[in-house]
Design a protein around this motif. Structure first.
Motif, PDB file in Angstrom:
ATOM      1  N   ALA A  43       0.779  -1.268   0.008  1.00  0.00           N
ATOM      2  CA  ALA A  43      -0.126   0.113  -0.147  1.00  0.00           C
ATOM      3  C   ALA A  43       0.923   1.284   0.076  1.00  0.00           C
ATOM      4  O   ALA A  43       1.993   1.124   0.637  1.00  0.00           O
ATOM      5  N   HIS A  44       0.397   2.403  -0.631  1.00  0.00           N
ATOM      6  CA  HIS A  44       1.186   3.432  -0.882  1.00  0.00           C
ATOM      7  C   HIS A  44       0.611   4.774  -0.145  1.00  0.00           C
ATOM      8  O   HIS A  44      -0.800   4.610   0.211  1.00  0.00           O
ATOM      9  N   ARG A  45       1.232   5.559   0.307  1.00  0.00           N
ATOM     10  CA  ARG A  45       0.713   6.805   0.522  1.00  0.00           C
ATOM     11  C   ARG A  45      -0.265   7.609  -0.240  1.00  0.00           C
ATOM     12  O   ARG A  45       0.074   7.628  -1.447  1.00  0.00           O
ATOM     13  N   GLY A  46      -1.386   8.044   0.361  1.00  0.00           N
ATOM     14  CA  GLY A  46      -2.344   8.674  -0.599  1.00  0.00           C
ATOM     15  C   GLY A  46      -3.489   7.713  -1.043  1.00  0.00           C
ATOM     16  O   GLY A  46      -4.387   8.238  -1.737  1.00  0.00           O
ATOM     17  N   GLU A  47      -3.283   6.462  -0.648  1.00  0.00           N
ATOM     18  CA  GLU A  47      -4.352   5.267  -1.300  1.00  0.00           C
ATOM     19  C   GLU A  47      -5.440   5.205  -0.155  1.00  0.00           C
ATOM     20  O   GLU A  47      -5.192   5.430   0.986  1.00  0.00           O
ATOM     21  N   SER A  48      -6.578   5.040  -0.777  1.00  0.00           N
ATOM     22  CA  SER A  48      -7.585   4.636   0.031  1.00  0.00           C
ATOM     23  C   SER A  48      -8.039   3.071  -0.573  1.00  0.00           C
ATOM     24  O   SER A  48      -8.546   2.861  -1.596  1.00  0.00           O
ATOM     25  N   ILE A  49      -7.916   2.242   0.338  1.00  0.00           N
ATOM     26  CA  ILE A  49      -8.050   0.701   0.032  1.00  0.00           C
ATOM     27  C   ILE A  49      -9.231  -0.060   0.701  1.00  0.00           C
ATOM     28  O   ILE A  49      -9.112  -0.162   1.968  1.00  0.00           O
ATOM     29  N   GLY A  50     -10.086  -0.491   0.023  1.00  0.00           N
ATOM     30  CA  GLY A  50     -11.077  -1.369   0.435  1.00  0.00           C
ATOM     31  C   GLY A  50     -10.716  -2.844   0.539  1.00  0.00           C
ATOM     32  O   GLY A  50     -10.245  -3.172  -0.192  1.00  0.00           O
ATOM     33  N   LEU A  51     -11.316  -3.242   1.623  1.00  0.00           N
ATOM     34  CA  LEU A  51     -11.191  -4.618   1.696  1.00  0.00           C
ATOM     35  C   LEU A  51     -12.635  -5.397   1.828  1.00  0.00           C
ATOM     36  O   LEU A  51     -13.417  -5.306   2.552  1.00  0.00           O
ATOM     37  N   ILE A  52     -12.601  -6.206   0.719  1.00  0.00           N
ATOM     38  CA  ILE A  52     -14.013  -6.958   0.616  1.00  0.00           C
ATOM     39  C   ILE A  52     -13.948  -8.284   0.883  1.00  0.00           C
ATOM     40  O   ILE A  52     -12.855  -8.990   0.784  1.00  0.00           O
ATOM     41  N   GLY A  53     -14.909  -9.208   0.930  1.00  0.00           N
ATOM     42  CA  GLY A  53     -15.070 -10.501   0.943  1.00  0.00           C
ATOM     43  C   GLY A  53     -16.327 -11.143   1.868  1.00  0.00           C
ATOM     44  O   GLY A  53     -16.690 -10.407   2.801  1.00  0.00           O
ATOM     45  N   SER A  54     -16.517 -12.437   1.743  1.00  0.00           N
ATOM     46  CA  SER A  54     -17.425 -13.035   2.499  1.00  0.00           C
ATOM     47  C   SER A  54     -17.178 -12.955   4.048  1.00  0.00           C
ATOM     48  O   SER A  54     -15.858 -12.750   4.359  1.00  0.00           O
ATOM     49  N   ASN A  55     -18.074 -13.158   4.997  1.00  0.00           N
ATOM     50  CA  ASN A  55     -18.326 -13.407   6.231  1.00  0.00           C
ATOM     51  C   ASN A  55     -16.844 -14.285   6.526  1.00  0.00           C
ATOM     52  O   ASN A  55     -16.874 -15.645   6.064  1.00  0.00           O
ATOM     53  N   GLY A  56     -16.128 -14.073   7.436  1.00  0.00           N
ATOM     54  CA  GLY A  56     -14.949 -15.122   7.758  1.00  0.00           C
ATOM     55  C   GLY A  56     -13.840 -15.236   6.773  1.00  0.00           C
ATOM     56  O   GLY A  56     -13.045 -16.045   6.942  1.00  0.00           O
ATOM     57  N   SER A  57     -13.650 -14.325   5.775  1.00  0.00           N
ATOM     58  CA  SER A  57     -12.741 -14.274   4.758  1.00  0.00           C
ATOM     59  C   SER A  57     -11.411 -13.769   5.174  1.00  0.00           C
ATOM     60  O   SER A  57     -10.455 -13.859   4.465  1.00  0.00           O
ATOM     61  N   GLY A  58     -11.387 -13.418   6.296  1.00  0.00           N
ATOM     62  CA  GLY A  58      -9.932 -12.747   6.837  1.00  0.00           C
ATOM     63  C   GLY A  58      -9.796 -11.146   6.916  1.00  0.00           C
ATOM     64  O   GLY A  58      -8.632 -10.696   7.189  1.00  0.00           O
ATOM     65  N   LYS A  59     -10.744 -10.369   6.563  1.00  0.00           N
ATOM     66  CA  LYS A  59     -10.618  -8.897   6.293  1.00  0.00           C
ATOM     67  C   LYS A  59     -10.333  -8.359   7.777  1.00  0.00           C
ATOM     68  O   LYS A  59      -9.338  -7.589   7.655  1.00  0.00           O
ATOM     69  N   SER A  60     -11.103  -8.529   8.940  1.00  0.00           N
ATOM     70  CA  SER A  60     -10.544  -7.907  10.076  1.00  0.00           C
ATOM     71  C   SER A  60      -9.353  -8.419  10.742  1.00  0.00           C
ATOM     72  O   SER A  60      -8.671  -7.736  11.365  1.00  0.00           O
ATOM     73  N   THR A  61      -9.044  -9.738  10.408  1.00  0.00           N
ATOM     74  CA  THR A  61      -7.932 -10.251  10.950  1.00  0.00           C
ATOM     75  C   THR A  61      -6.702  -9.649  10.275  1.00  0.00           C
ATOM     76  O   THR A  61      -5.943  -9.130  11.169  1.00  0.00           O
ATOM     77  N   LEU A  62      -6.732  -9.230   8.916  1.00  0.00           N
ATOM     78  CA  LEU A  62      -5.699  -8.649   8.264  1.00  0.00           C
ATOM     79  C   LEU A  62      -5.575  -7.218   8.832  1.00  0.00           C
ATOM     80  O   LEU A  62      -4.389  -6.864   8.989  1.00  0.00           O
ATOM     81  N   LEU A  63      -6.612  -6.502   9.197  1.00  0.00           N
ATOM     82  CA  LEU A  63      -6.365  -5.288   9.818  1.00  0.00           C
ATOM     83  C   LEU A  63      -5.773  -5.188  11.108  1.00  0.00           C
ATOM     84  O   LEU A  63      -4.621  -4.486  11.443  1.00  0.00           O
ATOM     85  N   GLN A  64      -6.172  -6.095  11.965  1.00  0.00           N
ATOM     86  CA  GLN A  64      -5.527  -6.265  13.300  1.00  0.00           C
ATOM     87  C   GLN A  64      -3.911  -6.633  13.216  1.00  0.00           C
ATOM     88  O   GLN A  64      -3.214  -6.414  13.742  1.00  0.00           O
ATOM     89  N   ALA A  65      -3.559  -7.332  12.000  1.00  0.00           N
ATOM     90  CA  ALA A  65      -2.390  -7.602  12.002  1.00  0.00           C
ATOM     91  C   ALA A  65      -1.586  -6.596  11.537  1.00  0.00           C
ATOM     92  O   ALA A  65      -0.352  -6.470  11.834  1.00  0.00           O
ATOM     93  N   ILE A  66      -1.902  -5.796  10.689  1.00  0.00           N
ATOM     94  CA  ILE A  66      -1.355  -4.663  10.187  1.00  0.00           C
ATOM     95  C   ILE A  66      -1.139  -3.278  11.453  1.00  0.00           C
ATOM     96  O   ILE A  66       0.014  -2.820  11.524  1.00  0.00           O
ATOM     97  N   ALA A  67      -2.257  -3.455  12.244  1.00  0.00           N
ATOM     98  CA  ALA A  67      -2.081  -2.653  13.269  1.00  0.00           C
ATOM     99  C   ALA A  67      -1.077  -3.049  14.507  1.00  0.00           C
ATOM    100  O   ALA A  67      -0.596  -2.594  15.271  1.00  0.00           O
ATOM    101  N   GLY A  68      -0.673  -4.679  14.246  1.00  0.00           N
ATOM    102  CA  GLY A  68       0.527  -5.113  15.280  1.00  0.00           C
ATOM    103  C   GLY A  68      -0.302  -5.737  16.232  1.00  0.00           C
ATOM    104  O   GLY A  68       0.445  -5.962  17.225  1.00  0.00           O
TER     105      GLY A  68
END
Length: 276
Positions: A80-105
């Motif tokens: 991901a680059h500075r200035g981007e707005s990135i959407g995360l999509i997918g079915s329930n349980g696809s790992g979207k929220s988990t990925l955010l938590q991993a990025i947040a450390g």
């Protein structure tokens, strides 16, 4: 040392062009490199998941039994680059929220790495609110938790309250948070987070709360954050919100990155997949 101190002349067009190209190059803010996240659920049998049972296992130093592994994110790679707005999509349980938590450390990688430039802020975590405190005190607490000074919070206080809209039907900001509806609390969290410029802002379904007017204000603020050289990640099941706020989309399915590209291109493929 001679090269580092060499004077640059305007006639050196190759060097000037190279410098301009480097300045225009996108700045990476988040890099996921073959990222794997695995949850381990202990004690799936009767009684094995209790705190007492866990303590007994520790005291006995015996091996844990009944361990179930959930491979939530599987080999995800992107930059991901500075200035981007990135959407995360997918079915329930696809790992979207988990990925955010991993990025947040907040979640360790089983394999692979996450690299971030600047401090990621996960909406609802950095702006952690306390139910027994008033909304007013929570604005101060949330602002301080995100790294703002007291003076900065005070100067932005009225804007935060007005943006949230929680005082439109009464003086709710002076009441304890436990008296708020879930929607009011979510709007206040977003308003606190949006009051600060972020290196990387991670938003998980915040735009699903509130009326359409609040959603429009939120979407406009996300665009402002992106234009102010931040990077925004948005998890949402509302494809219209993704279209209105994001220029790029990551599509996760069963923990894998199925598609990464321009918003309309990825959403078209996703909608065809979900309607098939």
């Amino acid at each position: 040392m001679a090269d580092m101190t060499r004077t640059t002349h305007a006639t050196d067009t190759t060097e000037v062009a190279g410098t301009a190209e480097a300045a225009a190059a996108p700045v990476p803010t988040v890099i996921a490199d073959d990222l794997h996240i695995v949850y381990r659920v202990y004690g799936t049998g009767a009684g094995k998941g209790s705190a007492t049972a866990a303590l007994n296992r520790i005291l006995r130093r015996g091996p844990a039994t009944g361990v179930r592994e959930v491979h939530a994110v599987k080999g995800v790679t992107f930059t991901a680059h500075r200035g981007e707005s990135i959407g995360l999509i997918g079915s329930n349980g696809s790992g979207k929220s988990t990925l955010l938590q991993a990025i947040a450390g907040l979640l360790p990688a089983e394999r692979g790495r996450v690299y971030t430039h600047g401090q990621p802020s996960l909406l609802g975590v950095n702006a952690a609110l306390m139910n027994d405190l008033t909304g007013e005190k929570n604005v101060l607490l949330g602002g301080l938790a995100m790294g703002m000074s007291r003076e900065q919070v005070r100067s932005r206080y009225d804007g935060i309250v007005d943006f949230s809209g929680i005082n439109e039907k009464g003086d709710f900001i002076s009441l304890p948070m436990r008296t708020y509806s879930s929607g009011m609390a979510a709007r206040l969290r977003f308003s606190i987070a949006a009051a600060k410029d972020h290196d990387v802002l991670l938003i998980d379904e915040a735009l699903a709360t509130g009326d359409r007017r609040f959603q429009k204000r939120s979407e406009a603020r996300i665009r402002e954050l992106r234009e102010e050289a931040g990077t925004v990640f948005l998890v949402s099941h509302n494809n219209n919100s993704i279209r209105d706020t994001c220029d790029r989309v990551l599509w996760l399915e069963r923990g894998t990155l199925r598609m990464d590209g321009p918003t309309e291109e990825v959403l078209a493929a996703y909608e065809a997949f979900t309607h098939s």
